[in-house]
Design a protein around this motif. Sequence first.
Motif, PDB file in Angstrom:
ATOM      1  N   CYS A  84      42.635  40.197  41.262  1.00  0.00           N
ATOM      2  CA  CYS A  84      40.626  40.279  40.681  1.00  0.00           C
ATOM      3  C   CYS A  84      40.182  40.295  41.953  1.00  0.00           C
ATOM      4  O   CYS A  84      40.330  39.694  43.072  1.00  0.00           O
ATOM      5  CB  CYS A  84      41.155  39.347  39.509  1.00  0.00           C
ATOM      6  SG  CYS A  84      39.294  39.187  38.528  1.00  0.00           S
TER       7      CYS A  84
ATOM      8  N   LYS B 211      39.427  46.028  35.388  1.00  0.00           N
ATOM      9  CA  LYS B 211      38.641  44.463  33.923  1.00  0.00           C
ATOM     10  C   LYS B 211      37.139  44.740  34.686  1.00  0.00           C
ATOM     11  O   LYS B 211      35.963  44.320  33.983  1.00  0.00           O
ATOM     12  CB  LYS B 211      39.032  44.202  33.225  1.00  0.00           C
ATOM     13  CG  LYS B 211      40.341  43.240  34.581  1.00  0.00           C
ATOM     14  CD  LYS B 211      41.208  42.633  34.257  1.00  0.00           C
ATOM     15  CE  LYS B 211      41.786  41.562  34.859  1.00  0.00           C
ATOM     16  NZ  LYS B 211      43.681  40.628  34.699  1.00  0.00           N
ATOM     17  N   GLU B 212      37.377  44.062  36.098  1.00  0.00           N
ATOM     18  CA  GLU B 212      36.187  42.738  36.570  1.00  0.00           C
ATOM     19  C   GLU B 212      34.971  43.619  36.532  1.00  0.00           C
ATOM     20  O   GLU B 212      34.182  43.232  36.593  1.00  0.00           O
ATOM     21  CB  GLU B 212      36.961  41.653  37.078  1.00  0.00           C
ATOM     22  CG  GLU B 212      36.779  42.386  38.576  1.00  0.00           C
ATOM     23  CD  GLU B 212      38.253  42.927  39.087  1.00  0.00           C
ATOM     24  OE1 GLU B 212      39.090  43.376  37.691  1.00  0.00           O
ATOM     25  OE2 GLU B 212      38.812  42.765  39.990  1.00  0.00           O
ATOM     26  N   LEU B 213      35.040  45.055  36.645  1.00  0.00           N
ATOM     27  CA  LEU B 213      33.771  45.568  36.695  1.00  0.00           C
ATOM     28  C   LEU B 213      33.484  46.614  35.838  1.00  0.00           C
ATOM     29  O   LEU B 213      32.454  47.228  35.704  1.00  0.00           O
ATOM     30  CB  LEU B 213      33.994  46.386  37.793  1.00  0.00           C
ATOM     31  CG  LEU B 213      34.372  45.863  39.523  1.00  0.00           C
ATOM     32  CD1 LEU B 213      34.602  47.299  40.795  1.00  0.00           C
ATOM     33  CD2 LEU B 213      33.686  45.270  40.024  1.00  0.00           C
ATOM     34  N   ASP B 214      34.230  47.186  34.653  1.00  0.00           N
ATOM     35  CA  ASP B 214      34.135  47.204  33.824  1.00  0.00           C
ATOM     36  C   ASP B 214      34.089  49.168  34.411  1.00  0.00           C
ATOM     37  O   ASP B 214      33.105  49.294  33.286  1.00  0.00           O
ATOM     38  CB  ASP B 214      32.991  46.629  32.604  1.00  0.00           C
ATOM     39  CG  ASP B 214      32.818  47.436  31.367  1.00  0.00           C
ATOM     40  OD1 ASP B 214      34.021  47.401  30.681  1.00  0.00           O
ATOM     41  OD2 ASP B 214      31.862  47.389  31.037  1.00  0.00           O
TER      42      ASP B 214
ATOM     43  N   LEU C 260      29.763  40.449  41.044  1.00  0.00           N
ATOM     44  CA  LEU C 260      30.835  39.777  40.156  1.00  0.00           C
ATOM     45  C   LEU C 260      30.383  38.147  39.564  1.00  0.00           C
ATOM     46  O   LEU C 260      29.463  37.581  40.716  1.00  0.00           O
ATOM     47  CB  LEU C 260      32.573  39.869  40.970  1.00  0.00           C
ATOM     48  CG  LEU C 260      32.456  41.132  41.056  1.00  0.00           C
ATOM     49  CD1 LEU C 260      33.620  41.283  42.399  1.00  0.00           C
ATOM     50  CD2 LEU C 260      32.605  42.103  40.745  1.00  0.00           C
TER      51      LEU C 260
ATOM     52  N   SER D 179      34.665  36.557  41.257  1.00  0.00           N
ATOM     53  CA  SER D 179      33.866  36.459  41.396  1.00  0.00           C
ATOM     54  C   SER D 179      32.139  35.898  42.149  1.00  0.00           C
ATOM     55  O   SER D 179      32.465  35.338  43.042  1.00  0.00           O
ATOM     56  CB  SER D 179      34.137  35.516  39.782  1.00  0.00           C
ATOM     57  OG  SER D 179      34.276  34.094  40.354  1.00  0.00           O
TER      58      SER D 179
ATOM     59  N   ARG E  18      42.158  46.075  45.731  1.00  0.00           N
ATOM     60  CA  ARG E  18      42.705  45.929  44.517  1.00  0.00           C
ATOM     61  C   ARG E  18      42.745  47.322  44.324  1.00  0.00           C
ATOM     62  O   ARG E  18      42.664  48.483  43.923  1.00  0.00           O
ATOM     63  CB  ARG E  18      40.956  45.835  43.758  1.00  0.00           C
ATOM     64  CG  ARG E  18      41.445  45.978  42.394  1.00  0.00           C
ATOM     65  CD  ARG E  18      41.504  44.312  41.775  1.00  0.00           C
ATOM     66  NE  ARG E  18      41.456  44.134  40.307  1.00  0.00           N
ATOM     67  CZ  ARG E  18      42.593  44.592  39.605  1.00  0.00           C
ATOM     68  NH1 ARG E  18      43.302  44.904  39.958  1.00  0.00           N
ATOM     69  NH2 ARG E  18      42.124  44.389  38.395  1.00  0.00           N
TER      70      ARG E  18
END
Length: 85
Positions: free
Chosen positions: A21, A68-71, A85, A24, A55
């Motif tokens: 991931c 997912k973390e960037l949608d 992020l 953040s 990634r």
Amino acid sequence: MSFAQARDIGIDYRDYQKVDCLPSGVRVTAIAGVWGDYVNIRCLFEDADDNRYLRNIRRWGDAGYFVKELDVDAKQILVGEVFEL
């Protein structure tokens, strides 16, 4: 791009830190998307401190190559695009 194309312009994904991931609280810039096999893409990112992140995104059926973390679908990421992020 393919691994060979990335190598030809001086990008070697093996020099990037593999992460499950993206971290953040960090601003990252998309460097490249290097195709793996038919079910994954290796997305390369760099932050302002020159930390490099790989990634690995696997294809999930109709959902595509979702990060997912960037949608976002990895195939929609543009080189040079910046993500907070």
